[in-house]
Motif scaffolding. Structure first.
Motif, PDB file in Angstrom:
ATOM      1  N   VAL A 138      25.231 -35.599 -87.367  1.00 47.33           N
ATOM      2  CA  VAL A 138      24.865 -36.421 -88.513  1.00 47.33           C
ATOM      3  C   VAL A 138      23.972 -35.570 -89.399  1.00 47.33           C
ATOM      4  CG1 VAL A 138      23.638 -38.477 -89.288  1.00 47.33           C
ATOM      5  CG2 VAL A 138      25.076 -38.590 -87.252  1.00 47.33           C
ATOM      6  N   GLU A 139      24.335 -35.512 -90.670  1.00 43.15           N
ATOM      7  CA  GLU A 139      23.622 -34.643 -91.603  1.00 43.15           C
ATOM      8  C   GLU A 139      23.680 -35.239 -93.011  1.00 43.15           C
ATOM      9  OE1 GLU A 139      27.238 -31.503 -92.353  1.00 43.15           O
ATOM     10  OE2 GLU A 139      26.264 -31.520 -90.385  1.00 43.15           O
ATOM     11  N   PRO A 140      22.818 -34.747 -93.910  1.00 39.08           N
ATOM     12  CA  PRO A 140      22.897 -35.222 -95.297  1.00 39.08           C
ATOM     13  C   PRO A 140      24.264 -34.861 -95.890  1.00 39.08           C
ATOM     14  CG  PRO A 140      20.823 -34.082 -94.909  1.00 39.08           C
ATOM     15  CD  PRO A 140      21.684 -33.837 -93.704  1.00 39.08           C
ATOM     16  N   ALA A 141      24.792 -35.766 -96.691  1.00 40.22           N
ATOM     17  CA  ALA A 141      26.063 -35.503 -97.373  1.00 40.22           C
ATOM     18  C   ALA A 141      25.834 -34.479 -98.478  1.00 40.22           C
ATOM     19  CB  ALA A 141      26.620 -36.799 -97.955  1.00 40.22           C
ATOM     20  N   THR A 142      26.844 -33.694 -98.755  1.00 37.71           N
ATOM     21  CA  THR A 142      26.812 -32.719 -99.844  1.00 37.71           C
ATOM     22  C   THR A 142      27.786 -33.176-100.932  1.00 37.71           C
ATOM     23  OG1 THR A 142      28.631 -31.381 -98.982  1.00 37.71           O
ATOM     24  CG2 THR A 142      26.390 -30.875 -98.152  1.00 37.71           C
ATOM     25  N   PRO A 143      27.684 -32.612-102.114  1.00 39.30           N
ATOM     26  CA  PRO A 143      28.659 -32.970-103.153  1.00 39.30           C
ATOM     27  C   PRO A 143      30.107 -32.762-102.700  1.00 39.30           C
ATOM     28  CG  PRO A 143      26.802 -31.861-104.154  1.00 39.30           C
ATOM     29  CD  PRO A 143      26.621 -31.748-102.647  1.00 39.30           C
ATOM     30  N   GLY A 144      30.346 -31.796-101.833  1.00 39.96           N
ATOM     31  CA  GLY A 144      31.688 -31.571-101.310  1.00 39.96           C
ATOM     32  C   GLY A 144      32.176 -32.680-100.386  1.00 39.96           C
TER      33      GLY A 144
ATOM     34  N   GLY B 180      19.627 -37.125-101.441  1.00 42.21           N
ATOM     35  CA  GLY B 180      19.511 -36.901-100.000  1.00 42.21           C
ATOM     36  C   GLY B 180      19.567 -38.181 -99.193  1.00 42.21           C
ATOM     37  N   ASP B 181      19.961 -39.283 -99.826  1.00 39.27           N
ATOM     38  CA  ASP B 181      19.997 -40.584 -99.158  1.00 39.27           C
ATOM     39  C   ASP B 181      21.408 -41.010 -98.748  1.00 39.27           C
ATOM     40  OD1 ASP B 181      17.246 -40.816 -99.366  1.00 39.27           O
ATOM     41  OD2 ASP B 181      17.330 -41.977-101.224  1.00 39.27           O
ATOM     42  N   ALA B 182      22.345 -40.080 -98.741  1.00 40.97           N
ATOM     43  CA  ALA B 182      23.690 -40.326 -98.211  1.00 40.97           C
ATOM     44  C   ALA B 182      23.859 -39.414 -97.004  1.00 40.97           C
ATOM     45  CB  ALA B 182      24.756 -40.035 -99.259  1.00 40.97           C
TER      46      ALA B 182
ATOM     47  N   ARG C 183      15.159 -40.743 -91.839  1.00 38.44           N
ATOM     48  CA  ARG C 183      15.010 -40.330 -93.238  1.00 38.44           C
ATOM     49  C   ARG C 183      13.872 -41.116 -93.879  1.00 38.44           C
ATOM     50  NH1 ARG C 183      14.733 -37.511 -97.506  1.00 38.44           N
ATOM     51  NH2 ARG C 183      15.827 -38.122 -99.383  1.00 38.44           N
ATOM     52  N   GLY C 184      13.838 -42.424 -93.648  1.00 34.48           N
ATOM     53  CA  GLY C 184      12.753 -43.235 -94.180  1.00 34.48           C
ATOM     54  C   GLY C 184      11.403 -42.821 -93.624  1.00 34.48           C
TER      55      GLY C 184
END
Length: 170
Positions: free
Chosen positions: A16-22, A50-52, A104-105
């Motif tokens: 599980v990681e932050p989503a990137t534009p890609g 950074g919240d996705a 994240r929160g």
């Protein structure tokens, strides 16, 4: 054991990681397949913030789950949408995504709580992750007014709230 200590890890073959534009198209596809309505502009904005989050298969590199959180108030992160590909449901990926949103929160000093609005059949899922649950739309409901919330107060919708650090303001 506290709810924080009980937060689940993803399956061994998933990160599980932050989503990137890609990841944008994959996030939209996962959410669409689950019949969740989150618009592309919101996904783009939340990726940039950074919240996705995405759950990614270590074997294929493909996105198997996604979570999009919004910030309706400066001190609150709200889970707007979370979904897992049908073939990977029941493996703990959704729980790992929500746990990552809680982390994240907790890592953001401005955030005091993470909230979510969801169908009644998900009550146990959110309670196991440490959310206090009550009917959505109740007076003073902390999740009220967030994107995607059901403002009707329908009895089949619930609101959950989890304090992330003890710095929650009333």
């Amino acid at each position: 054991m506290t709810a924080e200590e009980a937060r689940p890890d993803p399956p061994a073959d998933v990160t599980v990681e932050p989503a990137t534009p890609g990841d944008r198209l994959d996030v939209l596809r996962v959410l669409d397949a689950a019949m969740l309505s989150t618009d592309a502009a919101t996904v783009d904005d939340r990726i940039d913030a950074g919240d996705a989050l995405v759950a990614r298969s270590a074997r294929t590199g493909g996105v198997v789950g996604a979570l999009v959180a919004v910030r309706p108030d400066p001190d609150r992160l709200h889970v707007d949408a979370v979904a897992v590909r049908r073939a990977r449901r029941g493996e703990g990926i959704g729980a790992a995504l929500v746990a990552a949103a809680l982390d994240r929160g907790a890592s953001d000093p401005a955030v005091a709580a993470v909230t979510a609005t969801f169908d009644a059949d998900l009550r146990g899922f959110y309670e196991r992750l440490g959310f206090a649950v009550r009917p959505a739309g109740a007076r003073g409901d902390a999740a009220e007014g967030a994107a995607g919330d059901d403002a009707s107060g329908s009895s089949d919708r619930l609101a959950g709230r989890a304090s992330v650090t003890g710095r929650e303001r009333s």
